[in-house]
Design a protein around this motif. Structure first.
Motif, short mmCIF file in Angstrom:
data_model
loop_
_atom_site.label_atom_id
_atom_site.label_comp_id
_atom_site.label_asym_id
_atom_site.label_seq_id
_atom_site.Cartn_x
_atom_site.Cartn_y
_atom_site.Cartn_z
N THR A 35 5.75 -12.33 -19.02
CA THR A 35 4.39 -12.09 -19.47
C THR A 35 3.53 -11.76 -18.27
O THR A 35 3.50 -12.52 -17.30
CB THR A 35 3.81 -13.34 -20.18
OG1 THR A 35 4.65 -13.68 -21.28
CG2 THR A 35 2.40 -13.10 -20.66
N LEU A 36 2.85 -10.63 -18.31
CA LEU A 36 1.93 -10.23 -17.25
C LEU A 36 0.51 -10.49 -17.73
O LEU A 36 0.08 -9.92 -18.72
CB LEU A 36 2.10 -8.76 -16.90
CG LEU A 36 3.45 -8.33 -16.36
CD1 LEU A 36 3.49 -6.82 -16.18
CD2 LEU A 36 3.74 -9.02 -15.04
N LEU A 68 -2.58 -3.85 -13.64
CA LEU A 68 -1.40 -3.24 -14.27
C LEU A 68 -1.10 -1.87 -13.66
O LEU A 68 0.07 -1.54 -13.41
CB LEU A 68 -1.59 -3.11 -15.78
CG LEU A 68 -1.56 -4.44 -16.54
CD1 LEU A 68 -1.95 -4.21 -18.00
CD2 LEU A 68 -0.21 -5.11 -16.44
N ARG A 69 -2.14 -1.08 -13.38
CA ARG A 69 -1.93 0.21 -12.73
C ARG A 69 -1.35 0.03 -11.33
O ARG A 69 -0.47 0.79 -10.91
CB ARG A 69 -3.23 1.00 -12.66
CG ARG A 69 -3.63 1.62 -13.97
CD ARG A 69 -4.86 2.53 -13.83
NE ARG A 69 -5.46 2.71 -15.12
CZ ARG A 69 -6.43 1.95 -15.63
NH1 ARG A 69 -6.94 0.96 -14.94
NH2 ARG A 69 -6.90 2.20 -16.83
N ASN A 70 -1.83 -0.97 -10.60
CA ASN A 70 -1.30 -1.24 -9.26
C ASN A 70 0.15 -1.68 -9.32
O ASN A 70 0.97 -1.27 -8.48
CB ASN A 70 -2.15 -2.28 -8.54
CG ASN A 70 -3.49 -1.74 -8.12
OD1 ASN A 70 -3.68 -0.53 -7.99
ND2 ASN A 70 -4.45 -2.62 -7.93
N ALA A 90 3.15 -8.08 -3.23
CA ALA A 90 2.05 -8.55 -2.37
C ALA A 90 2.06 -7.88 -1.00
O ALA A 90 1.01 -7.79 -0.36
CB ALA A 90 2.11 -10.06 -2.22
N ASP A 91 3.21 -7.40 -0.56
CA ASP A 91 3.29 -6.71 0.73
C ASP A 91 2.84 -5.25 0.62
O ASP A 91 2.52 -4.63 1.63
CB ASP A 91 4.71 -6.73 1.28
CG ASP A 91 5.17 -8.13 1.67
OD1 ASP A 91 4.31 -9.02 1.85
OD2 ASP A 91 6.39 -8.32 1.78
N LYS A 92 2.84 -4.71 -0.58
CA LYS A 92 2.56 -3.28 -0.77
C LYS A 92 1.21 -3.01 -1.43
O LYS A 92 0.67 -1.93 -1.29
CB LYS A 92 3.66 -2.62 -1.62
CG LYS A 92 5.05 -2.71 -1.00
CD LYS A 92 5.13 -1.87 0.24
CE LYS A 92 6.54 -1.91 0.82
NZ LYS A 92 6.67 -1.12 2.02
N GLN A 93 0.70 -3.97 -2.20
CA GLN A 93 -0.55 -3.78 -2.93
C GLN A 93 -1.52 -4.90 -2.57
O GLN A 93 -1.20 -6.08 -2.75
CB GLN A 93 -0.30 -3.80 -4.45
CG GLN A 93 0.45 -2.62 -4.98
CD GLN A 93 -0.39 -1.37 -5.07
OE1 GLN A 93 -1.62 -1.42 -5.03
NE2 GLN A 93 0.26 -0.23 -5.17
#
Length: 68
Positions: A7-8, A15-17, A42-45
């Motif tokens: 579940t997000l 959600l787009r990120n 978390a390292d990329k966004q």
């Protein structure tokens, strides 16, 4: 491990990120092949530092094939 559900809880922007991260990860995985190991959202966004860890992992890197 097999999950029965994920579940997000996220805003449309989050959600787009996440979607952008997944597409970029897939492209890097295709480009790098078995040398692609894993990467963390978390390292990329930015903005996901305090979120649960979302990690894309390449099964080919660990197993040598995509088969389980």
């Amino acid at each position: 491990m097999v999950l029965s559900e994920v579940t997000l809880v996220a805003s449309p922007e989050e959600l787009r990120n996440i979607a952008s991260f997944l597409v970029s990860s897939a492209q890097r995985m295709e480009r790098m092949g078995a040398s692609y190991d894993h990467e963390h959202l978390a390292d990329k966004q930015p903005g996901f530092d305090d979120s649960p860890h979302l990690i894309v992992f390449n099964p080919v890197h660990f197993h040598g094939t995509g088969d389980r």
